[in-house]
Design a protein around this motif. Structure first.
Motif, short mmCIF file in Angstrom:
data_model
loop_
_atom_site.label_atom_id
_atom_site.label_comp_id
_atom_site.label_asym_id
_atom_site.label_seq_id
_atom_site.Cartn_x
_atom_site.Cartn_y
_atom_site.Cartn_z
N MET A 126 0.83 -1.21 0.00
CA MET A 126 0.00 0.00 0.00
C MET A 126 0.87 1.26 0.00
SD MET A 126 -3.05 -1.02 2.67
CE MET A 126 -3.73 0.62 2.55
N ALA A 127 1.98 1.23 0.77
CA ALA A 127 2.88 2.38 0.81
C ALA A 127 3.50 2.62 -0.56
CB ALA A 127 3.96 2.16 1.87
N GLY A 128 3.89 1.51 -1.21
CA GLY A 128 4.49 1.63 -2.54
C GLY A 128 3.50 2.21 -3.54
N VAL A 129 2.27 1.72 -3.52
CA VAL A 129 1.23 2.23 -4.42
C VAL A 129 0.98 3.71 -4.17
CG1 VAL A 129 -1.22 2.11 -4.99
CG2 VAL A 129 0.11 0.00 -4.74
N ALA A 130 0.94 4.10 -2.90
CA ALA A 130 0.72 5.50 -2.55
C ALA A 130 1.86 6.38 -3.06
CB ALA A 130 0.58 5.66 -1.04
N TYR A 131 3.09 5.84 -2.98
CA TYR A 131 4.26 6.60 -3.44
C TYR A 131 4.17 6.86 -4.94
CZ TYR A 131 9.12 7.64 -4.61
OH TYR A 131 10.26 8.22 -5.10
N PHE A 132 3.89 5.81 -5.71
CA PHE A 132 3.85 5.97 -7.17
C PHE A 132 2.63 6.77 -7.61
CE2 PHE A 132 6.67 2.21 -6.93
CZ PHE A 132 7.74 2.74 -7.65
N ARG A 133 1.56 6.68 -6.85
CA ARG A 133 0.38 7.50 -7.17
C ARG A 133 0.68 8.97 -6.93
NH1 ARG A 133 -3.31 9.02 -10.45
NH2 ARG A 133 -5.18 9.90 -9.46
N ALA A 134 1.39 9.26 -5.84
CA ALA A 134 1.78 10.65 -5.55
C ALA A 134 2.72 11.17 -6.63
CB ALA A 134 2.43 10.73 -4.18
N GLN A 135 3.62 10.30 -7.09
CA GLN A 135 4.54 10.68 -8.16
C GLN A 135 3.77 11.02 -9.44
OE1 GLN A 135 7.12 7.69 -10.07
NE2 GLN A 135 8.85 9.00 -9.49
N SER A 136 2.77 10.21 -9.75
CA SER A 136 1.95 10.45 -10.94
C SER A 136 1.20 11.77 -10.84
CB SER A 136 0.96 9.30 -11.12
OG SER A 136 0.09 9.54 -12.21
N LEU A 137 0.66 12.06 -9.65
CA LEU A 137 -0.07 13.31 -9.46
C LEU A 137 0.86 14.52 -9.58
CD1 LEU A 137 -2.39 12.32 -6.46
CD2 LEU A 137 -3.07 12.72 -8.84
N LEU A 138 2.07 14.38 -9.05
CA LEU A 138 3.04 15.47 -9.17
C LEU A 138 3.39 15.73 -10.63
CD1 LEU A 138 5.63 15.03 -6.26
CD2 LEU A 138 4.18 17.00 -6.71
N ARG A 139 3.54 14.67 -11.41
CA ARG A 139 3.85 14.83 -12.83
C ARG A 139 2.71 15.53 -13.55
NH1 ARG A 139 3.19 13.09 -17.89
NH2 ARG A 139 5.04 12.82 -19.21
N GLU A 140 1.49 15.11 -13.27
CA GLU A 140 0.33 15.75 -13.90
C GLU A 140 0.26 17.23 -13.55
OE1 GLU A 140 -3.14 13.60 -12.74
OE2 GLU A 140 -2.48 11.71 -13.67
N GLN A 141 0.55 17.55 -12.30
CA GLN A 141 0.55 18.95 -11.88
C GLN A 141 1.63 19.74 -12.60
OE1 GLN A 141 1.91 19.85 -7.87
NE2 GLN A 141 0.24 21.32 -7.60
N ALA A 142 2.84 19.15 -12.72
CA ALA A 142 3.94 19.81 -13.41
C ALA A 142 3.62 20.02 -14.88
CB ALA A 142 5.22 19.00 -13.25
N VAL A 143 2.96 19.04 -15.50
CA VAL A 143 2.58 19.16 -16.91
C VAL A 143 1.61 20.32 -17.10
CG1 VAL A 143 1.29 18.06 -18.78
CG2 VAL A 143 3.03 16.77 -17.53
N ARG A 144 0.59 20.39 -16.24
CA ARG A 144 -0.40 21.47 -16.35
C ARG A 144 0.24 22.84 -16.14
NH1 ARG A 144 -3.59 17.91 -13.26
NH2 ARG A 144 -3.16 19.15 -11.39
N GLN A 145 1.10 22.94 -15.12
CA GLN A 145 1.72 24.22 -14.82
C GLN A 145 2.66 24.66 -15.93
OE1 GLN A 145 3.53 23.53 -10.99
NE2 GLN A 145 1.71 24.16 -9.85
N SER A 146 3.48 23.75 -16.45
CA SER A 146 4.42 24.12 -17.51
C SER A 146 3.68 24.44 -18.81
CB SER A 146 5.43 22.99 -17.74
OG SER A 146 4.79 21.78 -18.07
N GLU A 147 2.55 23.75 -19.05
CA GLU A 147 1.75 24.07 -20.23
C GLU A 147 1.16 25.47 -20.13
OE1 GLU A 147 -2.35 22.49 -22.34
OE2 GLU A 147 -0.98 21.02 -21.50
N ASP A 148 0.64 25.80 -18.96
CA ASP A 148 0.10 27.14 -18.75
C ASP A 148 1.19 28.20 -18.91
OD1 ASP A 148 -2.40 26.13 -18.28
OD2 ASP A 148 -2.23 26.18 -16.09
N LEU A 149 2.38 27.90 -18.40
CA LEU A 149 3.48 28.85 -18.48
C LEU A 149 3.88 29.13 -19.92
CD1 LEU A 149 5.86 27.70 -15.59
CD2 LEU A 149 4.60 29.85 -15.72
#
Length: 285
Positions: free
Chosen positions: A1-24
């Motif tokens: 469960m900890a591993g899944v949570a880690y990779f899910r958080a990583q995926s969310l961070l990537r999605e956030q970075a993609v949206r922010q850099s696209e807006d920029l």
């Protein structure tokens, strides 16, 4: 469960970075687009002037060695000066008038007159919708320099083409135009990809342009085909890709075709920065 949570958080961070850099990249290129369009409007205003039309026809047909031509050139240069004086900042640094054969008839720099630009791709690709091009190494006038050229075709009242009026934005002025992209440092770094498949770096501190002699294999194999595809389709939607930079760093890079300058734009963020806080939780996970 900890591993899944880690990779899910990583995926969310990537999605956030993609949206922010696209807006920029979309927002900052929008600012640059307004600057370039304003230049084009001012050059069109000059080309539509009846006085300038008369001078253009006289200059194209006059003998460059005659006294008459020198008088015409003086009058043409005065029209250029008037255009630059209309607003607080000059529209262009230099002007050239090219005949239908690609030969420079009148130039704000006298030693350019007689130089032939026949065969320059940007002359054939210019259109009323997108007349501005980023050009690197326009020899013999601008060797190893990145400049902007804005090209408008001059036609007579009968519709026949007599040549082209070109406004040149030199390197120093271009540095000011793209300041919105430079302002993103150190969060993100930007560079340009020309249709000639050259990568042009822009130093965020000095504003100087330099050609990237050794782009990474990841850059050449991924970015160039993507830019060519966007250029052919006319797509201006950014695409996020993960590649290795020229410095060997893993990056999340937004790629966009920017038709206003006929150039590809890359906005890269190092993945180590994106995932920095998350990676600090790895031992805990």
């Amino acid at each position: 469960m900890a591993g899944v949570a880690y990779f899910r958080a990583q995926s969310l961070l990537r999605e956030q970075a993609v949206r922010q850099s696209e807006d920029l990249i979309v927002t900052q290129l929008g600012v640059i687009d307004q600057e370039v369009r304003a230049k084009e409007v001012r050059l069109k205003h000059l080309l539509d002037s009846s006085d300038f039309n008369i001078l253009t026809e006289l200059a194209v047909h006059a003998n460059p060695q005659s006294d008459e031509f020198h008088k015409i050139r003086t009058s043409v240069l005065k029209e250029f000066e008037k255009l630059n004086d209309e607003e607080s900042s000059p529209a262009f640094d230099q002007f050239i008038l090219i005949d239908s054969d690609g030969k420079i008839k009148v130039a704000s720099q006298a030693n350019w007159q007689g130089t032939s630009l026949a065969g320059a791709e940007f002359l054939d690709q210019a259109s009323p919708e997108h007349p501005t091009f980023a050009v690197f190494d326009l020899a013999p006038m601008y060797e190893d320099q990145l400049i902007l050229v804005t090209i408008l075709e001059y036609k007579t009242s009968r519709g026949s083409s007599l040549g082209m009026l070109v406004g040149i934005t030199e390197t120093k002025s271009l540095q000011e135009i793209i300041r919105p992209l430079r302002a993103l440092s150190p969060v993100a770094a930007s560079y340009f990809i020309l249709p000639t498949e050259q990568f042009i770096n822009n130093n965020p501190e000095t504003g100087e342009f330099s050609i990237l002699e050794s782009p990474s294999a990841s850059q050449t194999k991924t970015i160039i085909p993507l830019i060519n595809e966007k250029m052919s389709s006319g797509s201006t939607t950014p695409s996020a890709i993960e590649i290795t930079s020229a410095l060997g760093k893993s990056t999340l890079t937004q790629i966009q075709w920017f038709p206003t300058m006929h150039v590809g734009v890359a906005l890269e963020m190092q993945t180590s920065v994106i995932y920095k806080e998350l990676n600090s939780l790895a031992p805990f996970t």
